[in-house]
Design an enzyme around this catalytic site. Structure first.
Site, PDB file in Angstrom:
ATOM      1  N   LYS A  13       0.830  -1.211   0.000  1.00 32.38           N
ATOM      2  CA  LYS A  13       0.000   0.000   0.000  1.00 32.38           C
ATOM      3  C   LYS A  13       0.869   1.269   0.000  1.00 32.38           C
ATOM      4  O   LYS A  13       0.646   2.172  -0.788  1.00 32.38           O
ATOM      5  CB  LYS A  13      -0.923   0.040   1.239  1.00 32.38           C
ATOM      6  CG  LYS A  13      -1.833  -1.153   1.383  1.00 32.38           C
ATOM      7  CD  LYS A  13      -2.782  -0.985   2.553  1.00 32.38           C
ATOM      8  CE  LYS A  13      -2.122  -0.900   3.920  1.00 32.38           C
ATOM      9  NZ  LYS A  13      -1.420  -2.136   4.338  1.00 32.38           N
ATOM     10  N   ARG A  88      -9.033   1.107   9.417  1.00 27.41           N
ATOM     11  CA  ARG A  88      -8.561  -0.245   9.702  1.00 27.41           C
ATOM     12  C   ARG A  88      -9.547  -1.032  10.553  1.00 27.41           C
ATOM     13  O   ARG A  88      -9.285  -2.192  10.872  1.00 27.41           O
ATOM     14  CB  ARG A  88      -7.243  -0.161  10.463  1.00 27.41           C
ATOM     15  CG  ARG A  88      -6.044  -0.697   9.684  1.00 27.41           C
ATOM     16  CD  ARG A  88      -4.830  -0.259  10.438  1.00 27.41           C
ATOM     17  NE  ARG A  88      -3.660  -1.025  10.216  1.00 27.41           N
ATOM     18  CZ  ARG A  88      -2.551  -0.538   9.650  1.00 27.41           C
ATOM     19  NH1 ARG A  88      -2.519   0.692   9.194  1.00 27.41           N
ATOM     20  NH2 ARG A  88      -1.480  -1.278   9.554  1.00 27.41           N
ATOM     21  N   ARG A 127      11.948  -5.385   4.536  1.00 25.37           N
ATOM     22  CA  ARG A 127      11.638  -3.960   4.319  1.00 25.37           C
ATOM     23  C   ARG A 127      12.616  -3.064   5.080  1.00 25.37           C
ATOM     24  O   ARG A 127      12.962  -3.323   6.224  1.00 25.37           O
ATOM     25  CB  ARG A 127      10.205  -3.684   4.796  1.00 25.37           C
ATOM     26  CG  ARG A 127       9.821  -2.227   4.674  1.00 25.37           C
ATOM     27  CD  ARG A 127       8.350  -2.029   4.664  1.00 25.37           C
ATOM     28  NE  ARG A 127       7.715  -2.266   5.954  1.00 25.37           N
ATOM     29  CZ  ARG A 127       6.413  -2.099   6.155  1.00 25.37           C
ATOM     30  NH1 ARG A 127       5.630  -1.748   5.157  1.00 25.37           N
ATOM     31  NH2 ARG A 127       5.894  -2.315   7.337  1.00 25.37           N
ATOM     32  N   ARG A 160      11.851  -1.170  10.741  1.00 27.18           N
ATOM     33  CA  ARG A 160      10.838  -0.823  11.739  1.00 27.18           C
ATOM     34  C   ARG A 160      10.793  -1.868  12.849  1.00 27.18           C
ATOM     35  O   ARG A 160      10.884  -3.058  12.576  1.00 27.18           O
ATOM     36  CB  ARG A 160       9.465  -0.734  11.061  1.00 27.18           C
ATOM     37  CG  ARG A 160       9.253   0.589  10.390  1.00 27.18           C
ATOM     38  CD  ARG A 160       8.042   0.598   9.520  1.00 27.18           C
ATOM     39  NE  ARG A 160       6.854   0.013  10.125  1.00 27.18           N
ATOM     40  CZ  ARG A 160       5.663   0.024   9.550  1.00 27.18           C
ATOM     41  NH1 ARG A 160       5.501   0.595   8.381  1.00 27.18           N
ATOM     42  NH2 ARG A 160       4.631  -0.533  10.149  1.00 27.18           N
ATOM     43  N   ARG A 171       0.493  -8.641  13.822  1.00 21.40           N
ATOM     44  CA  ARG A 171      -0.149  -7.640  12.956  1.00 21.40           C
ATOM     45  C   ARG A 171      -1.044  -8.312  11.914  1.00 21.40           C
ATOM     46  O   ARG A 171      -2.099  -7.792  11.566  1.00 21.40           O
ATOM     47  CB  ARG A 171       0.923  -6.781  12.271  1.00 21.40           C
ATOM     48  CG  ARG A 171       1.564  -5.805  13.245  1.00 21.40           C
ATOM     49  CD  ARG A 171       2.856  -5.251  12.708  1.00 21.40           C
ATOM     50  NE  ARG A 171       2.671  -4.396  11.566  1.00 21.40           N
ATOM     51  CZ  ARG A 171       3.590  -4.195  10.627  1.00 21.40           C
ATOM     52  NH1 ARG A 171       4.760  -4.810  10.696  1.00 21.40           N
ATOM     53  NH2 ARG A 171       3.352  -3.388   9.634  1.00 21.40           N
TER      54      ARG A 171
END
Ligand code: AMP
Length: 216
Positions: A13, A88, A127, A160, A171
């Protein structure tokens, strides 16, 4: 054009919102990025959100709704926006709908990035991000020109905290329980557009651009 980007963490996203917004002069309002900035700046919102975010759980609807409504209200000079990672929960989606109606606005579409769990876990664990400009990289799929250094401003890239394997699993559970029902919410309103998001970034971007042309 007012868009919502839906999908599990790691579906792409943020990457696609960055690309599309730049091309189409849309504002990129990423709930996670705005929250992380508040944590970094030590604002009252950031202090409340920090531990929740590190655990991979969701910050309360009330805090996030107010934060996003403020962000939308203060937009100037854009041709619309992409809401990335917001809403969300069903509560957030309902509150957003009410807020936009009050502003005499409405959503153009909700784009659902449909990515498999295997791909998502692989993407999140590789990431990296620039702490200064926010540009997103992946160690294998989208590496920077110089290892671990941002192409834009030369900052050292960071991982992160919530991209650790244990937190990723949590998550994804939160996504399935709280966010997935939004697919039906937007389908019922005939706003949903599914995008197969397991492919590489350029091929997914091509599909998105086609949608974008159709919607414009
Ligand atoms: P993201 O960068 O979108 O993966 O978001 C990082 C974290 O910020 C999430 O795991 C949540 O803790 C928090 N967060 C982001 N967006 C929302 C939202 N819409 N509602 C509640 N918490 C959020």
């Amino acid at each position: 054009m007012e868009l919502v980007f839906l999908g599990p963490p790691g579906a792409g996203k943020g990457t696609h919102a960055q690309m599309l917004c730049k091309k189409a002069q849309l504002a990129h309002l990423a709930a996670g990025d705005i929250l992380r900035k508040n944590v970094k700046d030590g604002t009252p919102l950031g202090i409340k959100a920090k531990a929740v975010m590190e655990s991979g759980a969701l910050v309360s609807d009330e805090l996030v709704n107010n934060m996003m409504f403020d962000a939308i209200r203060s937009l100037r000079g854009f041709k619309g926006f992409v809401l990335d990672g917001y809403p969300r929960t069903l509560g957030q989606a309902e509150a957003l709908e009410k807020f936009l109606t009050g502003q005499k606005m409405s959503l153009t579409a909700a784009i659902n990035f449909d990515a498999s769990e295997k791909v998502v876990v692989e993407r999140l664990s590789g990431r990296r991000g620039c702490p200064k400009c926010g540009k997103i990289y992946h160690v294998k799929n989208m590496p920077p020109k110089r290892e671990n250094v941002c192409d834009v401003d030369g900052e050292t890239l960071t991982t992160r905290k919530d991209d650790e394997p244990e937190t990723i699993r949590h998550r994804l559970k939160v996504y399935h329980e709280s966010t997935k029902p939004l697919i039906e919410f937007y389908r019922k309103r005939q706003l949903l557009q599914d995008v197969a998001a397991d492919g590489d970034a350029p091929s997914v971007q091509k599909v998105l651009e086609k949608f974008f042309e159709k919607l414009s």
